[in-house]
Enzyme design. Structure first.
Site, mmCIF file in Angstrom:
data_model
loop_
_atom_site.group_PDB
_atom_site.id
_atom_site.type_symbol
_atom_site.label_atom_id
_atom_site.label_comp_id
_atom_site.label_asym_id
_atom_site.label_seq_id
_atom_site.Cartn_x
_atom_site.Cartn_y
_atom_site.Cartn_z
ATOM 1 N N THR A 113 0.903 -1.205 -0.337
ATOM 2 C CA THR A 113 0.060 -0.012 -0.096
ATOM 3 C C THR A 113 0.828 1.218 0.088
ATOM 4 O O THR A 113 1.846 1.183 0.711
ATOM 5 C CB THR A 113 -0.841 0.101 1.282
ATOM 6 O OG1 THR A 113 -0.054 -0.102 2.301
ATOM 7 C CG2 THR A 113 -1.995 -1.048 1.202
ATOM 8 N N ASP A 114 0.259 2.274 -0.762
ATOM 9 C CA ASP A 114 1.058 3.412 -0.801
ATOM 10 C C ASP A 114 0.735 4.444 0.554
ATOM 11 O O ASP A 114 0.243 4.003 1.459
ATOM 12 C CB ASP A 114 0.777 4.403 -2.031
ATOM 13 C CG ASP A 114 1.228 3.352 -3.221
ATOM 14 O OD1 ASP A 114 2.173 2.787 -3.130
ATOM 15 O OD2 ASP A 114 0.535 3.643 -4.424
ATOM 16 N N LYS A 115 1.734 5.746 0.301
ATOM 17 C CA LYS A 115 1.608 6.631 1.323
ATOM 18 C C LYS A 115 0.019 6.951 1.592
ATOM 19 O O LYS A 115 -0.732 7.259 0.643
ATOM 20 C CB LYS A 115 2.333 7.754 0.869
ATOM 21 C CG LYS A 115 2.273 8.985 1.948
ATOM 22 C CD LYS A 115 3.038 10.188 1.368
ATOM 23 C CE LYS A 115 3.167 11.298 2.252
ATOM 24 N NZ LYS A 115 3.663 12.544 1.821
#
Length: 300
Positions: A113-115
């Site tokens: 998952t990204d920021k």
């Protein structure tokens, strides 16, 4: 009966019957037999080593608002680094393995998952020291969650299970699901009468959204919806989207708004629409670009 010999004398009738490969076989005379005692398991001969590493699967949830993504990245505050630090502080990862890196503990993740992205069902696999003779992972997980709470980290282990040594969270994951909350205003043409999102989406707007999402389902080349490094002929660009769905719109109040603000029309609540993607796997940036594409078409 071709598979068994029938007894014809009283002595033979009293003979012992043994099962040999599932077939009854009669002996000619009674024979006293005694089965040898089973050899005790190695685990019964001596207690297991409480300091040994055991492969476990951790079901994880986290609020990603203050994290720069899931994956460990030097110099960045990530979910994995925070979790690893907590496990190490509780003795679940030795000092030597903590310094050596993830390879020593066979660390794996189901997906990235990204920021700023949250998760309610992330899966992490690793070899962890459990510090008990029963090799029960629950006490260690309880200590890790307590350590995470002490540090005010928005990460928690929801469940744990022992796994085989060959378990890999990434290769063992058959599909992934992601959800976006889209402001209702992004589904309407710019400058429309209800473009501020304070009005609930109509049934027609939601049905149109479902139709747009349905065109993404199935196996396609998503090279144009990745990081720009793939071409139409790259097999890696082929991805299978198992399904998409649109949830019921939700009304969310503005952060920090109160009754007085509502009376003045300040901080009015806005509507959001949950959009879900269920796929076998996804390319880098694929989901955010699919969402951007859907929004661009919806807004004309």
């Amino acid at each position: 009966m071709s598979d068994a010999t029938l007894a014809t004398t009283p002595e033979a009738a009293a003979a012992s019957i043994e099962l040999a490969g599932g077939v009854a076989a009669a002996t000619a005379a009674p024979v006293a037999t005694e089965r040898p005692a089973k050899r005790p398991r190695v685990a019964d001969e001596a207690p297991s080593n409480p300091e040994a590493k055991r492969k476990v699967a951790l079901l994880l949830a986290y609020n990603g608002a203050k994290f720069q993504g899931l994956q460990k990245n030097p110099g960045a505050t990530t979910v994995e680094q925070t979790l690893e630090d907590a496990i190490h502080a509780c003795g679940g990862i030795s000092d030597a393995n903590y310094e050596a890196g993830y390879q020593k503990v066979s660390w794996s993740r189901a997906g990235r998952t990204d920021k700023g992205v949250h998760a309610v069902g992330q899966l992490i696999g690793l070899k962890m020291v459990l510090h008990n003779d029963d090799a029960d992972p629950d006490p260690m997980v309880a200590r890790v969650n307590a350590e995470l709470a002490r540090g005010a980290h928005a990460v928690r282990i929801l469940a744990v299970a022992r796994a085989t040594n060959g378990f890999c969270a990434h290769s063992g994951c058959s599909s992934r699901e992601y959800e976006y909350l889209l402001p209702a205003c992004t589904l309407r043409p710019a400058g429309s009468a209800h473009g501020d999102g304070t009005t609930a989406p109509t049934a027609a707007e939601l049905e149109r959204l479902r139709g747009l999402l349905a065109q993404l389902e199935g196996t396609h080349s998503f090279h144009n919806l990745s990081d720009g490094k793939l071409t139409p002929g790259d097999k890696q660009a082929q991805r299978y989207i198992k399904g998409t769905s649109v949830g019921e719109p939700v009304r969310v109040a503005a952060a920090g708004s109160d009754a007085a603000d509502a009376a003045d029309g300040v901080g009015e609540a806005a509507y959001f629409v949950p959009v879900r993607f269920h796929g076998q796997s996804f390319l880098l940036h694929q989901i955010r670009k699919m969402v951007a594409l859907i929004v661009a078409v919806a807004r004309g």
